[in-house]
Design a protein around this motif. Structure first.
Motif, PDB file in Angstrom:
ATOM      1  N   ILE A 149      96.380 -49.471 -19.803  1.00 30.01           N
ATOM      2  CA  ILE A 149      96.076 -50.872 -19.553  1.00 30.01           C
ATOM      3  C   ILE A 149      96.579 -51.667 -20.757  1.00 30.01           C
ATOM      4  O   ILE A 149      96.170 -51.410 -21.888  1.00 30.01           O
ATOM      5  CB  ILE A 149      94.566 -51.088 -19.346  1.00 30.01           C
ATOM      6  CG1 ILE A 149      94.116 -50.307 -18.110  1.00 30.01           C
ATOM      7  CG2 ILE A 149      94.248 -52.569 -19.217  1.00 30.01           C
ATOM      8  CD1 ILE A 149      92.627 -50.322 -17.872  1.00 30.01           C
ATOM      9  N   PRO A 150      97.485 -52.625 -20.524  1.00 33.10           N
ATOM     10  CA  PRO A 150      98.037 -53.386 -21.650  1.00 33.10           C
ATOM     11  C   PRO A 150      97.031 -54.408 -22.174  1.00 33.10           C
ATOM     12  O   PRO A 150      96.214 -54.935 -21.428  1.00 33.10           O
ATOM     13  CB  PRO A 150      99.250 -54.095 -21.041  1.00 33.10           C
ATOM     14  CG  PRO A 150      98.884 -54.263 -19.609  1.00 33.10           C
ATOM     15  CD  PRO A 150      98.046 -53.056 -19.251  1.00 33.10           C
ATOM     16  N   PHE A 151      97.111 -54.654 -23.459  1.00 40.13           N
ATOM     17  CA  PHE A 151      96.292 -55.683 -24.076  1.00 40.13           C
ATOM     18  C   PHE A 151      97.227 -56.717 -24.680  1.00 40.13           C
ATOM     19  O   PHE A 151      98.299 -56.384 -25.182  1.00 40.13           O
ATOM     20  CB  PHE A 151      95.375 -55.079 -25.143  1.00 40.13           C
ATOM     21  CG  PHE A 151      94.343 -54.164 -24.555  1.00 40.13           C
ATOM     22  CD1 PHE A 151      93.189 -54.677 -23.981  1.00 40.13           C
ATOM     23  CD2 PHE A 151      94.540 -52.796 -24.532  1.00 40.13           C
ATOM     24  CE1 PHE A 151      92.241 -53.842 -23.412  1.00 40.13           C
ATOM     25  CE2 PHE A 151      93.607 -51.948 -23.974  1.00 40.13           C
ATOM     26  CZ  PHE A 151      92.453 -52.473 -23.416  1.00 40.13           C
ATOM     27  N   PRO A 152      96.844 -57.995 -24.629  1.00 41.94           N
ATOM     28  CA  PRO A 152      97.718 -59.043 -25.166  1.00 41.94           C
ATOM     29  C   PRO A 152      98.032 -58.806 -26.645  1.00 41.94           C
ATOM     30  O   PRO A 152      97.174 -58.356 -27.397  1.00 41.94           O
ATOM     31  CB  PRO A 152      96.902 -60.326 -25.005  1.00 41.94           C
ATOM     32  CG  PRO A 152      95.806 -60.000 -24.063  1.00 41.94           C
ATOM     33  CD  PRO A 152      95.589 -58.521 -24.124  1.00 41.94           C
ATOM     34  N   GLN A 153      99.250 -59.102 -27.007  1.00 37.83           N
ATOM     35  CA  GLN A 153      99.657 -59.006 -28.405  1.00 37.83           C
ATOM     36  C   GLN A 153     100.161 -60.376 -28.841  1.00 37.83           C
ATOM     37  O   GLN A 153     100.883 -61.041 -28.098  1.00 37.83           O
ATOM     38  CB  GLN A 153     100.754 -57.964 -28.574  1.00 37.83           C
ATOM     39  CG  GLN A 153     100.295 -56.578 -28.234  1.00 37.83           C
ATOM     40  CD  GLN A 153     101.390 -55.552 -28.457  1.00 37.83           C
ATOM     41  OE1 GLN A 153     102.398 -55.821 -29.088  1.00 37.83           O
ATOM     42  NE2 GLN A 153     101.187 -54.366 -27.936  1.00 37.83           N
ATOM     43  N   ARG A 154      99.775 -60.787 -30.005  1.00 37.33           N
ATOM     44  CA  ARG A 154     100.189 -62.084 -30.535  1.00 37.33           C
ATOM     45  C   ARG A 154     100.808 -61.878 -31.904  1.00 37.33           C
ATOM     46  O   ARG A 154     100.384 -61.023 -32.670  1.00 37.33           O
ATOM     47  CB  ARG A 154      98.994 -63.028 -30.671  1.00 37.33           C
ATOM     48  CG  ARG A 154      98.195 -63.234 -29.395  1.00 37.33           C
ATOM     49  CD  ARG A 154      98.978 -64.103 -28.413  1.00 37.33           C
ATOM     50  NE  ARG A 154      98.181 -64.437 -27.263  1.00 37.33           N
ATOM     51  CZ  ARG A 154      98.365 -63.948 -26.048  1.00 37.33           C
ATOM     52  NH1 ARG A 154      99.325 -63.088 -25.824  1.00 37.33           N
ATOM     53  NH2 ARG A 154      97.608 -64.324 -25.052  1.00 37.33           N
ATOM     54  N   ASP A 155     101.827 -62.669 -32.207  1.00 38.81           N
ATOM     55  CA  ASP A 155     102.436 -62.658 -33.530  1.00 38.81           C
ATOM     56  C   ASP A 155     101.841 -63.797 -34.337  1.00 38.81           C
ATOM     57  O   ASP A 155     101.710 -64.920 -33.842  1.00 38.81           O
ATOM     58  CB  ASP A 155     103.954 -62.859 -33.448  1.00 38.81           C
ATOM     59  CG  ASP A 155     104.653 -61.657 -32.837  1.00 38.81           C
ATOM     60  OD1 ASP A 155     104.120 -60.545 -32.965  1.00 38.81           O
ATOM     61  OD2 ASP A 155     105.716 -61.843 -32.230  1.00 38.81           O
TER      62      ASP A 155
END
Length: 102
Positions: free
Chosen positions: A51-57
């Protein structure tokens, strides 16, 4: 017989809807729903589906950088030109709050 519908795509998800019939809803639905969802979870695990989780830079501006100097210069301008606080735009307010204390 269960039905699986593809409902859409999110930022970090594939949105599915699983429909199934519960024979005796009066006896409770949570236990059946949990059993079905755990079955889905087990199948995901067995097939290496994650299950993907949001990634932020996050980009940090260090005080030594040219960008930080330009931002500091921009923030100092309104008071130096005699512009009142009411004339400073929302972007200037956000930038001022992001500026490290001196």
């Amino acid at each position: 017989r269960p039905i699986c519908l593809l409902r859409g795509f999110g930022d970090s998800s594939v949105n599915l809807e699983l429909r199934f019939w519960i024979e005796d809803a009066r006896a409770g639905t949570a236990n059946v729903e949990s059993e079905v969802l755990l079955g889905v979870w087990d199948r995901f695990q067995a097939n290496s589906i994650e299950i993907p989780f949001p990634q932020r830079d996050l980009h940090l501006i260090t005080p030594e950088s040219d960008e930080a100097a330009a931002l500091a210069s921009h923030l100092e301008r309104p008071s130096q030109r005699g512009i009142s606080r009411a004339e400073v735009g929302p972007a200037d307010e956000v930038a001022r709050k992001a500026q490290p204390p001196r």
